[in-house]
Write a protein that holds these residues in place. Structure first.
Motif, mmCIF file in Angstrom:
data_model
loop_
_atom_site.group_PDB
_atom_site.id
_atom_site.type_symbol
_atom_site.label_atom_id
_atom_site.label_comp_id
_atom_site.label_asym_id
_atom_site.label_seq_id
_atom_site.Cartn_x
_atom_site.Cartn_y
_atom_site.Cartn_z
ATOM 1 N N ILE A 10 -11.610 -29.959 14.204
ATOM 2 C CA ILE A 10 -12.406 -31.153 13.957
ATOM 3 C C ILE A 10 -13.835 -30.826 14.362
ATOM 4 C CG2 ILE A 10 -12.790 -33.564 14.601
ATOM 5 C CD1 ILE A 10 -9.790 -33.776 15.164
ATOM 6 N N ASN A 11 -14.752 -30.871 13.428
ATOM 7 C CA ASN A 11 -16.126 -30.468 13.685
ATOM 8 C C ASN A 11 -16.999 -31.620 14.179
ATOM 9 O OD1 ASN A 11 -15.795 -27.706 12.894
ATOM 10 N ND2 ASN A 11 -15.692 -28.403 10.773
ATOM 11 N N GLU A 12 -16.515 -32.846 14.038
ATOM 12 C CA GLU A 12 -17.307 -33.989 14.464
ATOM 13 C C GLU A 12 -17.233 -34.170 15.980
ATOM 14 O OE1 GLU A 12 -17.395 -37.118 10.863
ATOM 15 O OE2 GLU A 12 -15.443 -36.928 11.836
ATOM 16 N N GLN A 13 -18.313 -34.668 16.550
ATOM 17 C CA GLN A 13 -18.367 -34.941 17.978
ATOM 18 C C GLN A 13 -17.444 -36.106 18.319
ATOM 19 O OE1 GLN A 13 -20.250 -33.172 20.189
ATOM 20 N NE2 GLN A 13 -19.536 -34.343 21.963
ATOM 21 N N ARG A 28 -6.931 -32.314 27.399
ATOM 22 C CA ARG A 28 -6.304 -31.051 27.784
ATOM 23 C C ARG A 28 -5.588 -30.418 26.598
ATOM 24 N NH1 ARG A 28 -2.212 -32.079 32.102
ATOM 25 N NH2 ARG A 28 -4.019 -32.260 33.485
ATOM 26 N N GLY A 29 -4.830 -31.228 25.880
ATOM 27 C CA GLY A 29 -4.106 -30.702 24.731
ATOM 28 C C GLY A 29 -5.025 -30.217 23.630
ATOM 29 N N MET A 30 -6.074 -30.973 23.332
ATOM 30 C CA MET A 30 -6.996 -30.600 22.258
ATOM 31 C C MET A 30 -7.771 -29.332 22.586
ATOM 32 S SD MET A 30 -8.529 -34.311 21.158
ATOM 33 C CE MET A 30 -9.628 -33.586 19.937
ATOM 34 N N THR A 31 -8.252 -29.225 23.823
ATOM 35 C CA THR A 31 -9.035 -28.053 24.190
ATOM 36 C C THR A 31 -8.161 -26.809 24.285
ATOM 37 O OG1 THR A 31 -8.855 -28.681 26.533
ATOM 38 C CG2 THR A 31 -10.838 -29.370 25.351
ATOM 39 N N ALA A 32 -6.929 -26.967 24.759
ATOM 40 C CA ALA A 32 -6.024 -25.824 24.879
ATOM 41 C C ALA A 32 -5.683 -25.243 23.517
ATOM 42 C CB ALA A 32 -4.745 -26.232 25.609
ATOM 43 N N ARG A 33 -5.696 -26.084 22.483
ATOM 44 C CA ARG A 33 -5.330 -25.638 21.144
ATOM 45 C C ARG A 33 -6.534 -25.519 20.208
ATOM 46 N NH1 ARG A 33 -1.989 -27.869 24.045
ATOM 47 N NH2 ARG A 33 0.142 -27.120 24.127
ATOM 48 N N SER A 34 -7.724 -25.555 20.790
ATOM 49 C CA SER A 34 -8.967 -25.325 20.041
ATOM 50 C C SER A 34 -9.092 -26.233 18.826
ATOM 51 C CB SER A 34 -9.065 -23.854 19.608
ATOM 52 O OG SER A 34 -9.059 -22.993 20.729
ATOM 53 N N VAL A 36 -11.015 -28.817 18.812
ATOM 54 C CA VAL A 36 -12.459 -29.034 18.766
ATOM 55 C C VAL A 36 -13.144 -27.822 19.375
ATOM 56 C CG1 VAL A 36 -12.389 -31.550 18.838
ATOM 57 C CG2 VAL A 36 -12.369 -30.248 20.969
ATOM 58 N N GLN A 37 -14.361 -27.556 18.929
ATOM 59 C CA GLN A 37 -15.111 -26.452 19.498
ATOM 60 C C GLN A 37 -15.610 -26.841 20.890
ATOM 61 O OE1 GLN A 37 -18.134 -25.521 16.631
ATOM 62 N NE2 GLN A 37 -16.670 -24.705 15.137
ATOM 63 N N LEU A 55 -13.528 -33.304 35.025
ATOM 64 C CA LEU A 55 -13.104 -33.013 33.653
ATOM 65 C C LEU A 55 -13.955 -31.907 33.044
ATOM 66 C CD1 LEU A 55 -12.464 -36.637 32.318
ATOM 67 C CD2 LEU A 55 -10.757 -34.942 33.003
ATOM 68 N N GLN A 56 -15.242 -31.901 33.355
ATOM 69 C CA GLN A 56 -16.121 -30.851 32.839
ATOM 70 C C GLN A 56 -15.691 -29.481 33.358
ATOM 71 O OE1 GLN A 56 -20.206 -30.363 34.357
ATOM 72 N NE2 GLN A 56 -20.898 -30.498 32.221
ATOM 73 N N GLN A 57 -15.393 -29.397 34.651
ATOM 74 C CA GLN A 57 -14.993 -28.132 35.242
ATOM 75 C C GLN A 57 -13.670 -27.627 34.680
ATOM 76 O OE1 GLN A 57 -14.990 -28.914 39.449
ATOM 77 N NE2 GLN A 57 -17.227 -29.087 39.577
ATOM 78 N N GLN A 58 -12.748 -28.550 34.415
ATOM 79 C CA GLN A 58 -11.420 -28.147 33.972
ATOM 80 C C GLN A 58 -11.346 -27.857 32.478
ATOM 81 O OE1 GLN A 58 -8.493 -30.969 35.308
ATOM 82 N NE2 GLN A 58 -8.719 -30.404 37.451
ATOM 83 N N TYR A 59 -12.091 -28.614 31.664
ATOM 84 C CA TYR A 59 -11.906 -28.523 30.213
ATOM 85 C C TYR A 59 -13.186 -28.221 29.432
ATOM 86 C CZ TYR A 59 -7.855 -31.012 31.979
ATOM 87 O OH TYR A 59 -6.761 -31.372 32.728
ATOM 88 N N GLY A 60 -14.311 -28.091 30.128
ATOM 89 C CA GLY A 60 -15.546 -27.759 29.437
ATOM 90 C C GLY A 60 -16.142 -28.890 28.631
ATOM 91 N N VAL A 61 -15.767 -30.141 28.918
ATOM 92 C CA VAL A 61 -16.334 -31.279 28.189
ATOM 93 C C VAL A 61 -17.737 -31.571 28.701
ATOM 94 C CG1 VAL A 61 -14.045 -32.283 27.810
ATOM 95 C CG2 VAL A 61 -15.407 -33.008 29.796
ATOM 96 N N LEU A 62 -18.495 -32.294 27.905
ATOM 97 C CA LEU A 62 -19.797 -32.783 28.316
ATOM 98 C C LEU A 62 -19.634 -34.197 28.878
ATOM 99 C CD1 LEU A 62 -21.820 -31.695 25.151
ATOM 100 C CD2 LEU A 62 -21.382 -30.364 27.237
#
Length: 288
Positions: A10-13, A28-34, A36-37, A55-62
């Motif tokens: 999914i390319n949309e923010q 967690r599920g979405m980031t683990a399976r890429s 979203v970028q 959440l930022q530290q664990q999953y790289g979210v903004l």
């Protein structure tokens, strides 16, 4: 039932409006399976910056904490996931509505909150996907029910399916069935955990170490679920294969029956369903 085989990113923010346990499970599920970028998810909440940093530290979210920045984010984000507590929904959606444009997609994770109520709170007929996932989504084994408003576009529909198929199975249902789905899959993991707690306690009382009782219970629950999934047999058929006449399994199940186990579980599902309806009714009454 899975309506889409689309697995593209999914390319949309995506903006998560709320940062509780269910939001984290999906993230967690979405980031683990890429799905979203990296940097494709932003999270906001009312005031708990420590939670956002976690959440930022664990999953790289903004994340955003400044009110002006949060307002601008909500104004321009193509996908907004409602993940706040039900008691906070009315106020949050009342403030969100005036910021939206017609093509922004709203995905709700809030139990009991109907599409009609969401649109009423927003003050506009926004494209809405009402979902009921469960926390097993965090390991890709979730079960999510989804209902769509008539305003949903085909692209938005596919994005929602892609998002939740990435964290488990998806069932698209009529919205009036969402409460019973909540009683089965939405809250269902808690029933299984409760049974597992009792099995572990029984093992410990019988002389096993806590570690032994835990390991045996977890593997037993996992194996039983896999047997149903992989053999295609009904649970009742598999149960009868274990039951020998006058054997230990029958003795155990007779003990459960004395406590009306079967009907008690059904009653629990029904009460969960009723409570979901009650929560929705309270939210609805609050805007009328």
């Amino acid at each position: 039932m899975c309506e889409s085989q689309t697995k593209a990113l999914i390319n949309e923010q995506i903006t998560f409006f709320g940062a509780g346990s269910m939001a984290e499970a999906i993230i967690r599920g979405m980031t683990a399976r890429s799905v979203v970028q990296r940097g494709g998810i932003t999270v906001i909440n009312r005031s708990n910056q420590a939670r956002l940093e976690e959440l930022q530290q664990q999953y790289g979210v903004l994340f955003q904490t400044e009110e002006a920045a949060k307002t601008e984010l909500l104004r321009r984000s193509p996908v907004i996931v409602l993940a706040m507590k039900p008691k906070d929904a009315a106020g949050a959606l009342g403030q969100l509505g005036p910021l939206l444009s017609d093509d922004q997609l709203i995905i709700s994770l809030i139990a009991g909150l109907s599409i009609r109520t969401i649109q009423t709170l927003l003050g506009r007929n926004q494209p809405i996907a009402r979902t009921m996932p469960n926390t097993s989504s965090s390991i890709g084994l979730g079960a999510t029910g989804i209902s769509f408003s008539k305003e949903i576009s085909e692209v938005q529909r596919k994005n929602v399916l892609t998002m939740f198929e990435s964290v488990g199975t998806v069932t698209v249902i009529e919205e009036e069935k969402m409460d019973i789905l909540t009683g089965i899959s939405g809250s269902g993991p808690a029933y299984i955990y409760y049974l597992m707690e009792a099995m572990i306690a029984g093992g410990i009382r019988g002389g096993l170490t806590p570690e032994q009782a835990h390991e045996l219970t977890v593997q037993t629950a996992l194996g039983a679920a896999r047997m149903v999934q992989q053999t295609g047999e009904e649970p009742s058929a598999l149960r009868h294969k274990i039951m020998s006449p006058n054997g230990s399994t029958i003795a155990a199940l007779e003990t459960l029956d004395k406590g009306d186990f079967y009907e008690t579980v059904i009653a629990a599902v029904q009460r969960c369903t009723e409570r979901s309806r009650e929560m929705g009714a309270v939210l609805k009454e609050g805007i009328e």
